[in-house]
Write a protein that holds these residues in place. Sequence first.
Motif, mmCIF file in Angstrom:
data_model
loop_
_atom_site.group_PDB
_atom_site.id
_atom_site.type_symbol
_atom_site.label_atom_id
_atom_site.label_comp_id
_atom_site.label_asym_id
_atom_site.label_seq_id
_atom_site.Cartn_x
_atom_site.Cartn_y
_atom_site.Cartn_z
ATOM 1 N N SER A 285 0.827 -1.219 0.000
ATOM 2 C CA SER A 285 0.000 0.000 0.000
ATOM 3 C C SER A 285 0.858 1.264 0.000
ATOM 4 O O SER A 285 0.474 2.280 -0.585
ATOM 5 C CB SER A 285 -0.943 0.004 1.210
ATOM 6 N N LEU A 286 2.024 1.210 0.637
ATOM 7 C CA LEU A 286 2.917 2.369 0.658
ATOM 8 C C LEU A 286 3.346 2.735 -0.754
ATOM 9 O O LEU A 286 3.228 3.896 -1.163
ATOM 10 C CB LEU A 286 4.157 2.066 1.511
ATOM 11 N N TRP A 287 3.837 1.771 -1.501
ATOM 12 C CA TRP A 287 4.378 2.059 -2.832
ATOM 13 C C TRP A 287 3.287 2.209 -3.887
ATOM 14 O O TRP A 287 3.548 2.739 -4.977
ATOM 15 C CB TRP A 287 5.376 0.982 -3.241
ATOM 16 N N GLU A 288 2.052 1.779 -3.569
ATOM 17 C CA GLU A 288 0.931 1.974 -4.501
ATOM 18 C C GLU A 288 0.168 3.262 -4.220
ATOM 19 O O GLU A 288 -0.729 3.632 -4.981
ATOM 20 C CB GLU A 288 -0.030 0.785 -4.424
ATOM 21 N N TYR A 289 0.525 3.936 -3.133
ATOM 22 C CA TYR A 289 -0.161 5.183 -2.765
ATOM 23 C C TYR A 289 0.116 6.270 -3.805
ATOM 24 O O TYR A 289 1.261 6.553 -4.142
ATOM 25 C CB TYR A 289 0.306 5.644 -1.383
ATOM 26 N N LYS A 290 -0.945 6.868 -4.315
ATOM 27 C CA LYS A 290 -0.799 7.862 -5.383
ATOM 28 C C LYS A 290 -0.497 9.247 -4.816
ATOM 29 O O LYS A 290 -1.146 9.715 -3.881
ATOM 30 C CB LYS A 290 -2.056 7.921 -6.246
ATOM 31 N N VAL A 291 0.501 9.873 -5.400
ATOM 32 C CA VAL A 291 0.927 11.215 -5.004
ATOM 33 C C VAL A 291 1.030 12.056 -6.266
ATOM 34 O O VAL A 291 1.422 11.570 -7.322
ATOM 35 C CB VAL A 291 2.310 11.179 -4.305
ATOM 36 N N GLY A 292 0.658 13.333 -6.155
ATOM 37 C CA GLY A 292 0.793 14.200 -7.322
ATOM 38 C C GLY A 292 -0.081 15.419 -7.220
ATOM 39 O O GLY A 292 -0.516 15.809 -6.133
ATOM 40 N N PHE A 293 -0.362 16.001 -8.358
ATOM 41 C CA PHE A 293 -1.176 17.211 -8.391
ATOM 42 C C PHE A 293 -1.984 17.220 -9.685
ATOM 43 O O PHE A 293 -1.692 16.499 -10.643
ATOM 44 C CB PHE A 293 -0.287 18.463 -8.312
ATOM 45 N N SER A 294 -3.010 18.068 -9.693
ATOM 46 C CA SER A 294 -3.867 18.184 -10.869
ATOM 47 C C SER A 294 -4.217 19.642 -11.096
ATOM 48 O O SER A 294 -4.633 20.343 -10.170
ATOM 49 C CB SER A 294 -5.148 17.360 -10.669
ATOM 50 N N THR A 295 -3.995 20.123 -12.313
ATOM 51 C CA THR A 295 -4.348 21.481 -12.715
ATOM 52 C C THR A 295 -5.146 21.402 -14.011
ATOM 53 O O THR A 295 -5.171 20.346 -14.662
ATOM 54 C CB THR A 295 -3.082 22.345 -12.938
ATOM 55 N N PRO A 296 -5.804 22.492 -14.405
ATOM 56 C CA PRO A 296 -6.544 22.459 -15.675
ATOM 57 C C PRO A 296 -5.647 22.145 -16.876
ATOM 58 O O PRO A 296 -6.121 21.631 -17.885
ATOM 59 C CB PRO A 296 -7.109 23.885 -15.785
ATOM 60 N N ILE A 297 -4.353 22.436 -16.753
ATOM 61 C CA ILE A 297 -3.431 22.222 -17.873
ATOM 62 C C ILE A 297 -2.732 20.871 -17.790
ATOM 63 O O ILE A 297 -2.538 20.187 -18.785
ATOM 64 C CB ILE A 297 -2.360 23.341 -17.911
ATOM 65 N N LEU A 298 -2.370 20.473 -16.568
ATOM 66 C CA LEU A 298 -1.533 19.290 -16.403
ATOM 67 C C LEU A 298 -1.955 18.498 -15.172
ATOM 68 O O LEU A 298 -2.260 19.066 -14.129
ATOM 69 C CB LEU A 298 -0.063 19.708 -16.261
ATOM 70 N N GLU A 299 -1.976 17.173 -15.335
ATOM 71 C CA GLU A 299 -2.228 16.282 -14.196
ATOM 72 C C GLU A 299 -1.075 15.301 -14.069
ATOM 73 O O GLU A 299 -0.704 14.628 -15.034
ATOM 74 C CB GLU A 299 -3.541 15.518 -14.383
ATOM 75 N N LEU A 300 -0.513 15.246 -12.875
ATOM 76 C CA LEU A 300 0.569 14.312 -12.597
ATOM 77 C C LEU A 300 0.275 13.602 -11.275
ATOM 78 O O LEU A 300 0.580 14.111 -10.191
ATOM 79 C CB LEU A 300 1.907 15.044 -12.503
ATOM 80 N N LYS A 301 -0.357 12.454 -11.362
ATOM 81 C CA LYS A 301 -0.641 11.638 -10.188
ATOM 82 C C LYS A 301 -0.147 10.230 -10.470
ATOM 83 O O LYS A 301 -0.625 9.578 -11.390
ATOM 84 C CB LYS A 301 -2.139 11.637 -9.867
ATOM 85 N N LYS A 302 0.834 9.804 -9.690
ATOM 86 C CA LYS A 302 1.455 8.503 -9.921
ATOM 87 C C LYS A 302 1.635 7.789 -8.587
ATOM 88 O O LYS A 302 1.787 8.428 -7.539
ATOM 89 C CB LYS A 302 2.825 8.690 -10.594
ATOM 90 N N PRO A 303 1.630 6.467 -8.602
ATOM 91 C CA PRO A 303 1.964 5.727 -7.380
ATOM 92 C C PRO A 303 3.380 6.094 -6.915
ATOM 93 O O PRO A 303 4.247 6.433 -7.724
ATOM 94 C CB PRO A 303 1.906 4.260 -7.829
ATOM 95 N N LEU A 304 3.608 6.006 -5.628
ATOM 96 C CA LEU A 304 4.898 6.370 -5.057
ATOM 97 C C LEU A 304 6.033 5.572 -5.708
ATOM 98 O O LEU A 304 7.136 6.093 -5.902
ATOM 99 C CB LEU A 304 4.882 6.128 -3.543
ATOM 100 N N LEU A 305 5.746 4.320 -6.070
ATOM 101 C CA LEU A 305 6.751 3.497 -6.723
ATOM 102 C C LEU A 305 7.230 4.136 -8.023
ATOM 103 O O LEU A 305 8.430 4.150 -8.324
ATOM 104 C CB LEU A 305 6.181 2.095 -7.012
ATOM 105 N N LEU A 306 6.301 4.682 -8.807
ATOM 106 C CA LEU A 306 6.671 5.299 -10.077
ATOM 107 C C LEU A 306 7.382 6.639 -9.873
ATOM 108 O O LEU A 306 8.205 7.033 -10.703
ATOM 109 C CB LEU A 306 5.446 5.470 -10.970
ATOM 110 N N TRP A 307 7.054 7.357 -8.797
ATOM 111 C CA TRP A 307 7.795 8.582 -8.496
ATOM 112 C C TRP A 307 9.259 8.251 -8.194
ATOM 113 O O TRP A 307 10.164 9.013 -8.544
ATOM 114 C CB TRP A 307 7.175 9.315 -7.318
ATOM 115 N N VAL A 308 9.470 7.096 -7.551
ATOM 116 C CA VAL A 308 10.847 6.660 -7.295
ATOM 117 C C VAL A 308 11.524 6.265 -8.603
ATOM 118 O O VAL A 308 12.628 6.721 -8.918
ATOM 119 C CB VAL A 308 10.865 5.462 -6.309
#
Length: 439
Positions: free
Chosen positions: A45-68
């Motif tokens: 669950s730690l590494w699958e937890y999604k972290v990121g941000f969302s704006t009208p122009i750009l959305e970047l939400k990825k699991p913690l594993l992919l951020w690593v």
Amino acid sequence: MIKKIIITPFRKFVQIESFSGILLLIATIIALVWANSSFVDSYKSLWEYKVGFSTPILELKKPLLLWVNDGLMAIFFFLIGLEIKREFLIGELNSLKKISFPLFGAIGGMSVPVLFYIFLNNNPDTSVGWGIPMATDIAFSLAVLNVLGDRVPLSLKVFLTAFAIVDDIGAVLVIAIFYSGNIDFMLLVYAFILLGILYALAFRGYYSKYIITSLGIIIWILFLKAGIHPTLAGILVAFSVPIRQKIDTPSFIENLEQITDNIKKAKISSDPVLSKEQIAEIDCLQYWTDRYQSPVQRIEHNLHGWVAYFIIPIFALANAGVAFSSATAIDTAIVINIIICLVLGNSIGISTIVLLAKKFKIIEVPKDIGNKHIIGVAFLAGIGFTMAIFIAGLAFKNNPVYIDSAKIGILIGSLISAVIGFAVLRWSNSNKVEPEKIN
């Protein structure tokens, strides 16, 4: 004196990489224990937890594993890019004579394991994993060499480092060409326009860490959205960092002497603070120091600790957690294939090609490196931990069973390679190698 300037920093580099290998091992053990304990759900669950941000122009939400794997590893690749640039311009790869020895080793270490994998693979679905066994983990391999101490010559460590850098270049090219997704060429054009701007600034000798950081982040996002693996942006941005100093040593010394004289003449405050004159001279010192240091060297020095002591161990913690329970689905064929490729593919490929090139006098091997040293290092090259796991994640990104199987093969194969390589080098010479004197 010249030897001291060249050899002492390299020894410090080896020490950093060696300690990084120890941290890597600790992080791997923690990940394996965590993934095979009653707390396995918290690991997932730690590494699958999604972290990121969302704006009208750009959305970047990825699991913690992919951020690593996509984010932190982009910094790792940025450092590799700096090392590659430095080595090709002023280091161990800056001439045909210097590059020939590690180049032939890298050719054997990349091609033969790939051929082994293709020959042994019987499943069309896993054929894409051929790139997994072709890259050496420099932190682990140097850590093993460092344990041997004076029993191995320093030139062998230089060879392994240069070999691993050439190996990394090959792995980067493979990732770029074979392990990227559907490409949005328009976004890629925008990214290369920004890269062109950075290269133009570097060509004119202009360097700003704020510009490189800002444009680097944008280029990273463009690569991500374009379907090219974003870690490659780290390599390309690194090539835009200038290596030249803005002032030479005599000019720096002249300014340093002037600053020293001015500080001596400046008013000394009775309070535990600097006077205005002293602050002004300290600012001048900072200005001339920044101009005296090579940007590539300064960034590489500042990043090396972060990558070695934080990013790589975090990568291991996030990626090495494979469950070994009976309920875990494992593809035994992948496990065995990768073990054979890492252990036999690297040892046979590197030692055979290097020794043949040496016999026919195509390359010049340092006199203190014997045939058993070459064979021992060839086995150590089978330690493919970091880059191998990274490529496995790209190759089998849609099949967790194949990813876990590949990781198990990488862990076992790397361990076997390390043990055999250590044993060969440990017993290759009963006498210690005399440490090179530094005058």
